[in-house]
Structures are given as C-alpha cells and as structure tokens.
Design a protein around this motif. Structure first.
Motif, short mmCIF file in Angstrom:
data_model
loop_
_atom_site.label_atom_id
_atom_site.label_comp_id
_atom_site.label_asym_id
_atom_site.label_seq_id
_atom_site.Cartn_x
_atom_site.Cartn_y
_atom_site.Cartn_z
N MET A 162 41.69 75.29 20.44
CA MET A 162 40.70 74.29 19.98
C MET A 162 39.45 74.47 20.82
O MET A 162 38.09 74.53 20.33
CB MET A 162 41.02 72.83 20.04
N LEU A 163 39.60 74.54 22.30
CA LEU A 163 38.51 74.70 23.10
C LEU A 163 37.73 76.05 22.83
O LEU A 163 36.49 76.15 22.74
CB LEU A 163 38.81 74.69 24.65
N ALA A 164 38.53 77.20 22.36
CA ALA A 164 37.86 78.50 22.09
C ALA A 164 37.06 78.28 20.86
O ALA A 164 35.97 79.18 20.54
CB ALA A 164 39.06 79.72 22.25
N LEU A 165 37.70 77.94 19.90
CA LEU A 165 37.12 77.73 18.28
C LEU A 165 35.93 76.78 18.14
O LEU A 165 35.20 77.05 17.38
CB LEU A 165 38.30 77.65 17.61
N ASP A 166 36.01 75.83 18.73
CA ASP A 166 34.94 74.76 18.61
C ASP A 166 34.24 74.42 20.04
O ASP A 166 34.78 73.84 20.74
CB ASP A 166 35.62 73.40 18.23
N PRO A 167 32.86 74.99 19.84
CA PRO A 167 32.25 74.88 21.28
C PRO A 167 31.94 73.62 21.54
O PRO A 167 31.44 73.29 22.96
CB PRO A 167 31.07 75.71 20.82
N THR A 168 32.13 72.39 20.91
CA THR A 168 31.94 71.26 21.08
C THR A 168 32.55 70.60 22.29
O THR A 168 31.81 70.06 23.08
CB THR A 168 32.19 70.27 19.73
N TRP A 169 33.39 71.17 22.47
CA TRP A 169 34.54 70.52 23.72
C TRP A 169 33.80 70.86 24.97
O TRP A 169 33.68 69.82 25.98
CB TRP A 169 35.83 70.61 23.64
N LEU A 170 33.46 72.19 25.21
CA LEU A 170 33.17 72.64 26.25
C LEU A 170 31.73 71.94 26.75
O LEU A 170 31.17 71.82 27.81
CB LEU A 170 33.12 73.96 26.53
N ARG A 171 30.91 72.30 25.61
CA ARG A 171 29.49 71.58 25.83
C ARG A 171 29.47 70.09 26.11
O ARG A 171 28.63 69.76 27.10
CB ARG A 171 28.77 71.75 24.60
N ALA A 172 30.30 69.33 25.67
CA ALA A 172 30.53 67.83 26.04
C ALA A 172 30.82 67.83 27.55
O ALA A 172 30.63 66.73 28.04
CB ALA A 172 31.52 67.17 25.20
N ALA A 173 31.66 68.82 28.05
CA ALA A 173 31.97 68.88 29.37
C ALA A 173 31.02 69.43 30.23
O ALA A 173 31.14 69.82 31.42
CB ALA A 173 33.35 69.54 29.53
N LYS A 174 29.66 69.56 29.80
CA LYS A 174 28.61 70.46 30.44
C LYS A 174 28.98 71.59 30.93
O LYS A 174 28.57 71.99 32.04
CB LYS A 174 28.26 69.26 31.55
N SER A 175 29.63 72.25 30.20
CA SER A 175 29.73 73.65 30.30
C SER A 175 29.55 74.59 29.25
O SER A 175 29.01 74.33 28.15
CB SER A 175 31.53 73.92 30.69
N ASP A 176 29.52 75.99 29.50
CA ASP A 176 29.16 76.86 28.47
C ASP A 176 30.42 77.57 27.90
O ASP A 176 31.32 78.36 28.37
CB ASP A 176 28.49 77.99 29.09
N PRO A 177 30.32 77.44 26.41
CA PRO A 177 31.47 77.96 25.69
C PRO A 177 31.58 79.65 25.95
O PRO A 177 32.75 79.98 25.78
CB PRO A 177 31.29 77.88 24.25
N ALA A 178 30.64 80.28 26.46
CA ALA A 178 30.63 81.55 26.85
C ALA A 178 31.47 81.94 28.04
O ALA A 178 31.65 83.10 28.21
CB ALA A 178 29.33 82.30 27.07
N ILE A 179 31.72 80.85 28.66
CA ILE A 179 32.86 81.11 29.71
C ILE A 179 34.20 81.69 29.52
O ILE A 179 34.82 82.37 30.25
CB ILE A 179 32.88 80.12 30.94
#
Length: 304
Positions: A162-179
């Motif tokens: 879910m973290l990999a497919l939906d970038p919402t979660w990492l962005r909400a954690a103030k991180s970049d899905p590209a990591i």
C-alpha cells in the motif's frame, strides 16, 4: 556435529519437536529456533527500541551485518511483519533481521498499531512514519537513504505494498514516495473483496467506505516501484490469487511485477523459509534478496 545434535535435542524439548510445534509457538518460537540452529554470526542488533513516533507501538529495531563500520552506506530494507493487523511484535522477528543482514542489508523492523485499539488507516500511517524516520536517520546507522526497499509478510506485505502503490501515505508522513526502490511481498492480501464476515480484515478495515479504498489492487499503476510478489501454492489463509491478480494488474498498467509461486508451501511456511532451520523449504530468502539487491541499484521517479 555433537554441538548441533545437542541443540537439536534442546529444540525438540522446547517445542515438542517438528515444524508444526514451531508454527504453533508463533514467531517468537521461530526466532528462538533460528538462534539455536542458525550460524550465530554475520549479523548484529544495531539498535533496539528506537522511537519513530510518540506512541508505545511506534518503535523499531535495526539489524546490520556483523562487520558493519561507521560511515558505511548499505542498502536498507524496512520489514513489516504479519499477524492479521491484530498481533505481532518486532522482537519476535530477529530471524528476519539476521537473515537479511547476513545478505548485506541494514534491516529496519518496526512495530505498528494493531486492532482492536487501532483500525485502518492507523497501521498504514505508522508504517509510513517508520519509513519516513528511516529515510531521515538511516545514514547515521550504516544505511543509504537513497537505497530503501520494503518487505513484508501477510498483513505486513499489505502495509508495504500500500505504501508503494498509493503515494498518499508517505506524503502525509512528510516523505517522498520516490525513496522506495521496490517491495518484496510474501503472501500478502492485495485483492480480497468481499471481506470475510467476522474475519481479521473486516475487523481491521470493514467500516471503510467505499471498501475499494482498502484494496492495494485499486492503486495498481505503471509507475509504481517494482514488486516481487511471492506466495505458496498451498496457502489457504491468503490465497495465491491475491499475488496473481495484483501482478497481472501492474503488468497491464505497464509496470514491473514479478510473481513467484512456491510449491508445497503454505501461509506460515513462506516466512519460516527465511529462518535458518527451515530454508530447505524453498529459496525464498535467496530469491527475495536477489530482487531487493537489484532494485536498490536504481532510483524510482516520484508518482504524480
């Protein structure tokens, strides 16, 4: 040989003998078996009980190769354990930390909030926060913040995917899905509607409307990080079709998904195969490590 036989006898006394007894004892028993029958070297617990948030379940452990040096920047794996979103603790998964650290990775194993006190999306928010903490601080702990991949088993594989497919979660954690460089999922539930009435999934996320929001397959996209989706063909808990359907959806969208089905392995057996006493069940550790080593060599563009 004599030492091995003594340890084997101790294992029989502890667990009543055989893999079935270890399964009945859960991850804690499996970790003890790994300690008793493993090589005993090649990995060490680098940090234990590190908070990544303010809650009592928001803590993580970090494993590393035994010979790690200050200033090293090794590829990083964040591993999420399973347990139906209602059980599990990081200390019982040292066998995973040791196994992956012996393969040359820095391994982060976080706890996350569980039912009945927590529900969807609490465990996803915690998982994202643990990854964000890892990206922020791992360079001071022998890890490379630009080479992070995820791995999980069962409910933990759900969290990771879910973290990999939906970038919402990492962005909400103030991180970049590209990591995220990629995800190795073991026996994960990715496409499980309708939920079994009274089942673990319904208890964890059954009140979410629409229910499709809870399904990883609903977020399949071509620019997702590469996925390695493994399942045992005898898994009656999380059916292999979950991995098969998600792999097909990712490929249809133009993305990268590798499907691996292990003959004769069930739901628990696939994670047991990461531990030293049960690696003969299948090459799960070697093949997952090969995938993770490969994906941590290239960068994934941020989703838009």
């Amino acid at each position: 040989m004599i030492k091995f036989l003594i340890v084997a006898v101790l294992l029989l006394l502890l667990f009543g003998g055989g893999a079935k007894a270890v399964v009945a004892g859960g991850a804690k028993s499996l970790d003890m078996a790994d300690k008793l029958l493993g090589s005993g070297g090649g990995a060490r617990l680098l940090l234990a009980g590190q908070p990544y948030g303010n809650g009592p379940r928001q803590m993580l452990d970090i494993w590393a190769p035994e010979n790690v040096q200050q200033g090293d920047q090794l590829p990083v794996i964040v591993f999420f354990y399973g347990g139906g979103w209602n059980s599990g603790e990081r200390a019982s998964y040292g066998f995973v930390g040791r196994a992956l650290a012996q393969k040359g990775f820095v391994v982060v194993i976080p706890d996350y909030r569980l039912t009945p006190k927590a529900h969807w999306p609490d465990f996803l928010e915690d998982s994202a926060a643990a990854v964000a903490w890892t990206h922020r601080y791992i360079d001071g702990l022998a890890g490379d913040p630009d080479r992070i991949a995820l791995m999980g088993h069962s409910a933990g594989a759900y969290n990771a995917v879910m973290l990999a497919l939906d970038p919402t979660w990492l962005r909400a954690a103030k991180s970049d899905p590209a990591i995220l460089r990629g995800v190795a999922g073991l026996a994960g539930p990715y496409d499980f509607l309708p939920m079994e009435k009274g089942g673990l999934a319904e208890k964890a996320m059954g009140k979410v409307k629409p229910a499709e929001k809870t399904q990883p397959i609903a977020y399949a996209r071509g620019d997702a990080p590469p996925l390695w989706l493994a399942s045992g063909d005898e898994d009656a808990t999380v059916r292999p079709r979950n991995s098969q359907n998600l792999a097909a959806a990712i490929e249809k969208a133009g993305g990268s998904a590798t499907l691996r089905l292990y003959p004769g392995i069930g739901h628990t057996g696939i994670v047991m195969a990461l531990s030293a006493p049960f690696r003969s069940r299948g090459p799960v550790l070697d093949e997952a490590s090969d995938f993770l080593r490969g994906v941590t060599g290239r960068r994934v563009e941020a989703a838009r």
